[in-house]
Enzyme design. Structure first.
Site, PDB file in Angstrom:
ATOM      1  N   ASN A 253    -137.483  14.270   4.051  1.00  0.00           N
ATOM      2  CA  ASN A 253    -137.613  13.477   5.286  1.00  0.00           C
ATOM      3  C   ASN A 253    -137.192  14.222   6.562  1.00  0.00           C
ATOM      4  O   ASN A 253    -137.814  14.059   7.606  1.00  0.00           O
ATOM      5  CB  ASN A 253    -136.906  12.125   5.154  1.00  0.00           C
TER       6      ASN A 253
ATOM      7  N   CYS B  74    -132.064   7.721   5.100  1.00  0.00           N
ATOM      8  CA  CYS B  74    -130.982   7.191   4.267  1.00  0.00           C
ATOM      9  C   CYS B  74    -130.114   6.231   5.065  1.00  0.00           C
ATOM     10  O   CYS B  74    -129.506   5.335   4.505  1.00  0.00           O
ATOM     11  CB  CYS B  74    -130.147   8.340   3.735  1.00  0.00           C
TER      12      CYS B  74
HETATM   13  P1  NAD Z   1    -135.191  13.044  -4.635  1.00  0.00           P
HETATM   14  O1  NAD Z   1    -133.850  12.743  -5.185  1.00  0.00           O
HETATM   15  O2  NAD Z   1    -136.379  12.646  -5.406  1.00  0.00           O
HETATM   16  O3  NAD Z   1    -135.348  14.611  -4.353  1.00  0.00           O
HETATM   17  C1  NAD Z   1    -134.439  15.340  -3.584  1.00  0.00           C
HETATM   18  C2  NAD Z   1    -134.501  16.796  -3.984  1.00  0.00           C
HETATM   19  O4  NAD Z   1    -134.036  16.923  -5.330  1.00  0.00           O
HETATM   20  C3  NAD Z   1    -135.902  17.400  -3.961  1.00  0.00           C
HETATM   21  O5  NAD Z   1    -135.821  18.732  -3.517  1.00  0.00           O
HETATM   22  C4  NAD Z   1    -136.305  17.342  -5.428  1.00  0.00           C
HETATM   23  O6  NAD Z   1    -137.291  18.293  -5.755  1.00  0.00           O
HETATM   24  C5  NAD Z   1    -134.996  17.648  -6.101  1.00  0.00           C
HETATM   25  N1  NAD Z   1    -134.885  17.184  -7.488  1.00  0.00           N
HETATM   26  C6  NAD Z   1    -135.525  16.142  -8.073  1.00  0.00           C
HETATM   27  N2  NAD Z   1    -135.125  16.024  -9.358  1.00  0.00           N
HETATM   28  C7  NAD Z   1    -134.215  17.000  -9.579  1.00  0.00           C
HETATM   29  C8  NAD Z   1    -133.430  17.386 -10.708  1.00  0.00           C
HETATM   30  N3  NAD Z   1    -133.504  16.728 -11.880  1.00  0.00           N
HETATM   31  N4  NAD Z   1    -132.589  18.430 -10.580  1.00  0.00           N
HETATM   32  C9  NAD Z   1    -132.488  19.078  -9.402  1.00  0.00           C
HETATM   33  N5  NAD Z   1    -133.209  18.775  -8.304  1.00  0.00           N
HETATM   34  C10 NAD Z   1    -134.060  17.739  -8.388  1.00  0.00           C
HETATM   35  O7  NAD Z   1    -135.213  12.388  -3.174  1.00  0.00           O
HETATM   36  P2  NAD Z   1    -136.409  12.333  -2.146  1.00  0.00           P
HETATM   37  O8  NAD Z   1    -137.394  11.311  -2.586  1.00  0.00           O
HETATM   38  O9  NAD Z   1    -136.895  13.706  -1.844  1.00  0.00           O
HETATM   39  O10 NAD Z   1    -135.641  11.790  -0.843  1.00  0.00           O
HETATM   40  C11 NAD Z   1    -135.364  10.448  -0.640  1.00  0.00           C
HETATM   41  C12 NAD Z   1    -133.927  10.115  -1.015  1.00  0.00           C
HETATM   42  O11 NAD Z   1    -133.036  10.966  -0.333  1.00  0.00           O
HETATM   43  C13 NAD Z   1    -133.560   8.702  -0.587  1.00  0.00           C
HETATM   44  O12 NAD Z   1    -132.845   8.057  -1.621  1.00  0.00           O
HETATM   45  C14 NAD Z   1    -132.659   8.932   0.617  1.00  0.00           C
HETATM   46  O13 NAD Z   1    -131.744   7.906   0.871  1.00  0.00           O
HETATM   47  C15 NAD Z   1    -131.986  10.214   0.254  1.00  0.00           C
HETATM   48  N6  NAD Z   1    -131.466  10.879   1.465  1.00  0.00           N
HETATM   49  C16 NAD Z   1    -130.123  10.882   1.690  1.00  0.00           C
HETATM   50  C17 NAD Z   1    -129.608  11.461   2.845  1.00  0.00           C
HETATM   51  C18 NAD Z   1    -128.124  11.475   3.128  1.00  0.00           C
HETATM   52  O14 NAD Z   1    -127.708  12.182   4.030  1.00  0.00           O
HETATM   53  N7  NAD Z   1    -127.309  10.734   2.404  1.00  0.00           N
HETATM   54  C19 NAD Z   1    -130.481  12.050   3.755  1.00  0.00           C
HETATM   55  C20 NAD Z   1    -131.849  12.023   3.508  1.00  0.00           C
HETATM   56  C21 NAD Z   1    -132.340  11.435   2.344  1.00  0.00           C
END
Ligand code: NAD
Length: 488
Positions: A148, A281
């Site tokens: 995002n 988020c």
């Molecule tokens: P996601 O958890 O699907 O993916 C995040 C990252 O993790 C990606 O690079 C993905 O390829 C990687 N990933 C996925 N599975 C993995 C695994 N098993 N091992 C290691 N890496 C893995 O999240 P998303 O859909 O890309 O983003 C949306 C989520 O992120 C929402 O829940 C949002 O709230 C959260 N978010 C949190 C913040 C914060 O600061 N707290 C900021 C932005 C987004």
């Protein structure tokens, strides 16, 4: 068409396996990236581990100069990076210019100067000892980020990690690697030593990420993403006791009392919910409105939301772009259907806009539900899209009760002109960041992170540098001529 290799140990590596990155606004291909496998994960981590002794031995001032140079280079490429991020995310270029790129620059400038603050302490102990602590960097950091805010969320990890003397292997989200690959070119242009920053790309969500997390030479994992993936990453980190910080999901309450400044609150409620098409988020997606102004505020909110300019994200006039992917579109539709089935009332949006120009992207209208009960799915689960759940409350106690009735605890907004009420609410709501009469502000020095299932560890600020990217070592020196002989 842009093409990118993998950036490992200061070199671009071409791969036969490639994949396309597409613009979510029209699904046109905008770049080709290389597919990393576990072998590249191993080489990138080795490169970061090998670069660590030299990088960590440099003075804070020297590392700070590199960070300043990076900030300067980001400024020079401001417009190009903003457009590229708009094309890979589907977010309006206007908001990336206003937020993401300036915030990224600000992080590098902030952490460039803060290194010398990693001081230790001397500790008085019984006997004749000089006892002190020092802060040492951890080593190779695996940084994993979502789609995002790709550049800024990566910078939240890269800037403090490098400032403290660590090296980084970044795994961006599969669909948004482009700005962080361009960032690698920036590190090259400023002469950052080889291996200090590495980037691996991969079309699958978990292959590279999980291999990185499980790698024995990774000393720290800095993760931003969903709570579900955060749980998996904790498991991957466990065998090697790898240090970990997690920035996860949220379901923030946006709480407004009858005595709020109406127009200010309205502007902030729109920002809290429709910036990035609500794919944040921190989205204030639980709109808690004090009962006496409920209908008046809701009407004004819906009226303004209905007028947001939806359009091509690269048009500087566009205020509301496209959702990021088919999965995001399906997710928004799923929650709309569920909310209707559970008895919430749709008062705006809930569907894709009809105009022909929107049919090639994943556009979805700003959506508002009223008559939402705190136990409904829409009030409990993170939609991560532009779907707002409006709820009425009566007084502070009920507002706190509803606000805290969630597994998440990332952020909250409180809107009132009564200072005492604002402070009581700020202290009673369980979230890592409370905004009072403002929303979504992220200054570089202020700790940011979640309570409960929104994660742990605080990014940004001095705490981040100290707690997430250094480890404390204590040293005890006996200065006495006498010594202790246990077995005498
Ligand atoms: P996601 O958890 O699907 O993916 C995040 C990252 O993790 C990606 O690079 C993905 O390829 C990687 N990933 C996925 N599975 C993995 C695994 N098993 N091992 C290691 N890496 C893995 O999240 P998303 O859909 O890309 O983003 C949306 C989520 O992120 C929402 O829940 C949002 O709230 C959260 N978010 C949190 C913040 C914060 O600061 N707290 C900021 C932005 C987004």
């Amino acid at each position: 068409m842009r093409t990118y290799g993998l950036y490992i140990g200061g070199r671009w590596e071409e791969r036969r396996g490639r994949y396309e990155v597409r613009n979510p606004a029209n699904q046109e291909s905008i770049a080709e990236c290389a597919v990393a496998t576990e072998a590249e994960v191993d080489r990138a981590v080795q490169a970061a581990a090998e670069a660590f002794p030299n990088w960590s031995a440099r003075s804070y001032e020297e590392r700070g100069e590199y960070l300043h140079a990076i900030a300067h280079a980001l400024k020079e490429r401001f417009d190009e990076l903003a457009l590229l991020e708009c094309q890979e995310t589907g977010r309006p270029v206007k908001e990336i210019q206003a937020h993401d790129i300036p915030a990224t620059i600000s992080l590098f400038e902030y952490f460039a100067g803060i290194g010398p603050a990693t001081t230790g302490e001397t500790i008085p102990v019984p006997g004749e000892y000089l006892t002190y602590t020092r802060r040492e960097p951890l080593g190779a950091v695996a940084a994993i980020t979502p789609w995002n805010f790709p550049l800024w969320l990566a910078a939240l990890k890269i800037a403090p990690a490098l400032a403290a003397g660590n090296t980084v292997v970044l795994k961006p989200a599969p669909t948004t690697p482009l700005t962080t690959l361009e960032f690698a070119k920036i590190t090259e242009s400023v002469g950052l030593p080889s291996g200090v920053y590495n980037v691996l790309t991969d079309p699958t969500p978990a292959t590279v990420g999980s291999a990185l997390c499980a790698h024995p030479l990774v000393n720290k994992i800095a993760f931003t993403g969903s709570t579900a993936t955060g749980t998996k990453i904790m498991q991957l980190a466990a065998p090697n006791i790898t240090r970990l910080s997690l920035e996860l999901g949220g379901k923030a309450p946006f709480i407004l009392f009858a005595d709020c400044d109406f127009e200010r609150t309205l502007a902030q409620a729109l920002l809290a919910n429709f910036f990035a098409q609500g794919q944040m988020c921190t989205a204030g997606a639980r709109l808690l409105i004090e009962r006496s102004i409920y209908q008046r505020f809701l009407d004004a909110f819906v009226e303004r939301a209905s007028k947001l300019r939806i359009g091509d994200p690269s048009d500087p006039m566009t205020e509301f772009g496209t959702l990021h992917s088919q999965a995001q579109l399906d997710r928004a539709k799923h929650y709309v259907k569920l909310a209707q089935e559970q008895g919430a009332r749709l008062v705006l949006g809930g569907k894709q806009p009809q105009k022909a120009e929107f049919q090639r992207g994943f556009f979805f209208e700003p959506t508002v539900f009223t008559d939402v009960q705190p136990t409904m799915t829409l009030a409990c689960e993170e939609v991560f899209g532009p779907v707002v759940a409006a709820m009425a409350f009566e007084g502070e106690d009920e507002a706190v009760r509803i606000a805290n009735a969630t597994d998440y605890g990332l952020a909250a907004g409180v809107f009132t002109q009564d200072v005492g009420k604002a402070l009581r609410m700020a202290h009673r709501v369980k979230a890592g960041r409370i905004w009072v009469n403002c929303y979504n502000m992220h200054p570089a020095g202020v700790p940011y992170g979640g309570f409960k299932k929104s994660g742990f560890g605080r990014e940004v600020g001095l705490h981040c540098l100290l707690d997430l990217y250094t480890e404390i070592k204590s040293v005890q020196i006996d200065t006495s001529p006498d010594f202790f002989d246990w077995f005498m």
